[in-house]
Scaffold this active site. Structure first.
Site, PDB file in Angstrom:
ATOM      1  N   ASN A  37      -8.563   4.595  -0.535  1.00 19.07           N
ATOM      2  CA  ASN A  37      -7.951   3.435   0.025  1.00 19.07           C
ATOM      3  C   ASN A  37      -7.300   2.629  -1.057  1.00 19.07           C
ATOM      4  O   ASN A  37      -8.187   2.066  -2.070  1.00 19.07           O
ATOM      5  CB  ASN A  37      -8.712   2.719   1.062  1.00 19.07           C
ATOM      6  CG  ASN A  37      -8.269   1.445   1.373  1.00 19.07           C
ATOM      7  OD1 ASN A  37      -6.899   1.164   1.375  1.00 19.07           O
ATOM      8  ND2 ASN A  37      -8.999   0.956   2.480  1.00 19.07           N
TER       9      ASN A  37
ATOM     10  N   CYS B 240       0.808  -1.160  -0.104  1.00 22.08           N
ATOM     11  CA  CYS B 240       0.111  -0.032   0.160  1.00 22.08           C
ATOM     12  C   CYS B 240       0.867   1.334  -0.030  1.00 22.08           C
ATOM     13  O   CYS B 240       0.506   2.528  -0.625  1.00 22.08           O
ATOM     14  CB  CYS B 240      -1.031   0.047   1.348  1.00 22.08           C
ATOM     15  SG  CYS B 240      -0.052  -0.133   2.758  1.00 22.08           S
TER      16      CYS B 240
ATOM     17  N   HIS C 283      -1.696   1.553   7.668  1.00 23.42           N
ATOM     18  CA  HIS C 283      -1.905   1.545   6.185  1.00 23.42           C
ATOM     19  C   HIS C 283      -1.671   2.880   5.790  1.00 23.42           C
ATOM     20  O   HIS C 283      -1.997   3.993   6.303  1.00 23.42           O
ATOM     21  CB  HIS C 283      -3.427   1.120   6.183  1.00 23.42           C
ATOM     22  CG  HIS C 283      -3.718   0.651   4.710  1.00 23.42           C
ATOM     23  ND1 HIS C 283      -3.444  -0.140   3.973  1.00 23.42           N
ATOM     24  CD2 HIS C 283      -4.745   1.192   3.985  1.00 23.42           C
ATOM     25  CE1 HIS C 283      -3.934  -0.364   2.701  1.00 23.42           C
ATOM     26  NE2 HIS C 283      -4.801   0.554   2.692  1.00 23.42           N
TER      27      HIS C 283
END
Length: 664
Positions: free
Chosen positions: A273, A93, A249
């Site tokens: 996201n 990520c 994250h």
């Protein structure tokens, strides 16, 4: 050692593993066999043990995109978007959040993606570029992707569009790093620098600027990349929390606005996201009460209730739930003293530097870098940025491989220009004023220093370390506009486009050719009577940008146009004569330096025809004519490549042909 960034060219690019894309592709085309990359084989070694361990991958196969897609695959369909990306099983990520932000800066993204397709000269080979320690490196990959059934193991195309550029780009980055496992957890700063060659400003959100909203909007105006991260959760790894956020994250910051709510205003920030779903469930999230209650006229433009991973939240909630905001630009952005976006910076670059390790415990100070602060400027005026080569990093190390100090050099030591004597570093001196920092693979620190002579002194506590050092010096404000060549009537970049759009759009929804003509002539060409955009030129521009084919441009379509107008203006200013005139003889140079035309070839015969078509009788090309020429060239080249099955020709029905040539 002074260095200023140069335009990217084929000669300035290093070929990773000495693989030349053109020769490899041409050999495959002659043999009529798709490329198979022996340096990054379709084997478990390319995935790596970190991702293979504990997983049942007995059904894993390496497949090409045409084997994974029920419809013909695309490299890019229309424009590249963050919504083309959906994270797979790798914990990358940190890379995908940076990549998602890069899609909002098409000029920078095009340097990496170039112009590639699954139709024109397709041979199963693709290439991508990454910035590595002061130079661009081109990485070649084949298009075999690890998959189970039709599902890619790592980044997968969004359902319905079958765009494979994110999958192939991720594979190239994995190859550069050694394997897909090397992408499993990493530092956001590294991805931002590798994708842009820029410098990262890290903002602590718990002690951030008082006007965070303005800071984000200002960064967006400069075309900066913005990402952020949540802190670690109660358990190791990324876990979905009750509020919908994911712990440990990375997210992309995609916008910020002040919106009417009840009797006042609310500051909100938009995030994306990389998972492609899993969104914030709190205030201003999708389906929240706040969106139902607001009467802001921009609601229809700002809010979409979709499971696409993008959501809004209040600035207050953002600061409470995220730890850091990372802003990356070609030159530093300082978020102090007025949030000035157009400061002039001078760059001093030291490539391929080596520090010898030290086992005695006493710091070695043989390596020294001098610089001068000539005038006092507001806010942070010096930025020191280290980038350490990965060969110098060890996964088991908890501490970073370099420490550095900044000293003010006073008399009598100012006579030393290459190396200060040991007596300068005497612990009994009281005027050293050293500042010590540790660095990771990418570390940037800003200072406010008074005028004087300074030295940066790095040291490597243990192992030999290779690195790149960049020192940015802010120039006085009085030189700002002259340095950037900003003229009256220059287009403001991304962030300001919304306010201009709303001034001319009907009910804030869209604009037609007449409204676009008024917008361009009043906002851009004030006082330039001879060079105004005609209504016919604006109709042509609308047709080229009109994806919905309704004769109007909505905010997204106008945003695509705006980015091209900004770039066209830079090209026009770079190649016009001192009198302000662009000659038709410079159209070839204009094409070569237009980022959105990268990879498009124009013959000398066609260029002569275009000179006749877009210049006047004296060979003068106006700015509106240049815009129409460059944008039409892009549209026609892309149309051909999208419609052609073999890259050599295409077949159209009469109605398709008439629609193409008569409207666009």
């Amino acid at each position: 050692m002074a260095h200023n960034p140069e335009p990217l060219s084929e000669t300035s690019v290093i070929k990773f593993n000495d693989q030349d894309f053109h020769s490899l592709r041409d050999r495959c085309l002659r043999r009529r066999l798709p490329f198979e990359d022996e340096t990054f084989p379709a084997e478990a070694s390319s995935i790596g043990q970190k991702l293979l361990q504990g997983k049942n991958l007995s059904f894993l196969e390496w497949k090409r995109p045409w084997e994974l897609s029920e419809v013909p695959p695309h490299f890019i369909l229309e424009d590249a978007s963050r919504f083309d990306i959906e994270q797979g099983i790798a914990g990358d990520c940190w890379f995908l959040a940076a990549l998602g932000s890069l899609t909002q800066n098409p000029q920078c993204l095009q340097k990496i993606l170039m112009d590639q397709s699954f139709s024109h000269q397709y041979a199963g080979i693709f290439r991508f570029r990454f910035w590595q320690y002061g130079q661009w490196v081109e990485v070649v990959v084949d298009d075999r992707l690890p998959a189970i059934g039709r599902d890619c193991l790592f980044v997968r195309p969004r359902k319905g569009n079958q765009e494979f550029w994110p999958c192939l780009l991720e594979k190239a980055y994995a190859k550069l790093r050694g394997s897909y496992s090397q992408l499993h957890y990493g530092y956001i700063e590294n991805a931002l620098v590798d994708l842009t060659g820029g410098v990262v400003t890290t903002v602590n959100l718990h002690s951030s600027p008082s006007n965070l909203l303005m800071a984000v909007k200002m960064a967006a105006e400069t075309g900066s990349l913005m990402t952020c991260a949540t802190p670690n959760g109660p358990t190791a790894g990324a876990q979905v929390m009750k509020n919908g956020l994911v712990s440990q994250h990375a997210y992309t910051v995609t916008g910020a606005e002040k919106i009417q709510y009840r009797r006042g205003w609310e500051e909100i920030i938009r995030l994306w996201n990389p998972w492609g779903n899993t969104e914030w469930r709190g205030r201003w999230g999708d389906g929240s009460r706040e969106w139902q209650e607001t009467r802001d006229q921009r609601k229809s433009q700002l809010y979409e209730n979709k499971e696409d991973g993008e959501f809004w939240m209040s600035c207050q909630d953002f600061q409470e739930n995220f730890s850091c905001l990372f802003i990356c630009n070609q030159f530093p952005i300082t978020l102090d003293h007025g949030l000035t976006p157009h400061e002039r910076w001078h760059l001093i670059m030291f490539k391929n530097q080596v520090l010898l390790g030290n086992t005695t415990g006493a710091p070695r100070r043989e390596t020294q870098y001098f610089f001068d602060v000539s005038e006092l400027t507001r806010g942070h005026n010096i930025v020191v940025s280290f980038t350490v080569k990965p060969q110098s990093l060890k996964a088991e190390d908890e501490n970073f491989p370099i420490r550095f100090q900044v000293f003010k050099v006073r008399q009598p030591f100012q006579q030393f220009q290459e190396r200060l004597p040991p007596t300068f570093f005497s612990p009994f001196r009281h005027d050293i004023q050293g500042i010590e920092y540790e660095v990771n693979s990418n570390f940037t620190k800003s200072f406010h220093l008074i005028p004087g002579h300074y030295v940066v002194v790095p040291s490597a506590p243990r192992e030999k370390t290779e690195y790149l050092l960049r020192i940015f010096l802010k120039m006085p404000d009085s030189d700002r506009y002259r340095a950037f060549g900003i003229l009256s009537g220059s287009l403001p970049e991304n962030g300001s486009q919304q306010s201009i759009f709303y001034r001319y759009a009907q009910q804030g929804l869209d604009i037609d050719a007449t409204q676009l003509q008024n917008l361009l002539n009043q906002e851009l060409l004030t006082g330039m009577v001879r060079d105004t955009f005609s209504l016919d030129e604006c109709r042509s521009i609308v047709a080229l940008m009109d994806l919905k084919v309704n004769g109007r441009l909505d905010q997204e379509e106008f945003g695509r146009l705006w980015r091209r107008l900004v770039h066209c203006q830079h090209v026009f200013q770079n190649f016009r004569m001192s009198s302000g005139v662009l000659l038709s003889s410079n159209l070839g140079k204009a094409i070569e330096n237009t980022v959105f035309l990268t990879g498009i070839f124009v013959s000398s015969e066609l260029l002569d025809l275009m000179s006749l078509r877009y210049s006047d009788s004296t060979g003068r090309v106006t700015f509106p004519s240049l815009v129409c020429f460059l944008m039409r060239l892009e549209a026609m080249a892309k149309t051909f490549r999208n419609l052609s099955k073999d890259g050599k020709g295409l077949y159209l029905t009469e109605m398709e042909w008439m629609s193409l040539v008569m409207y666009t």
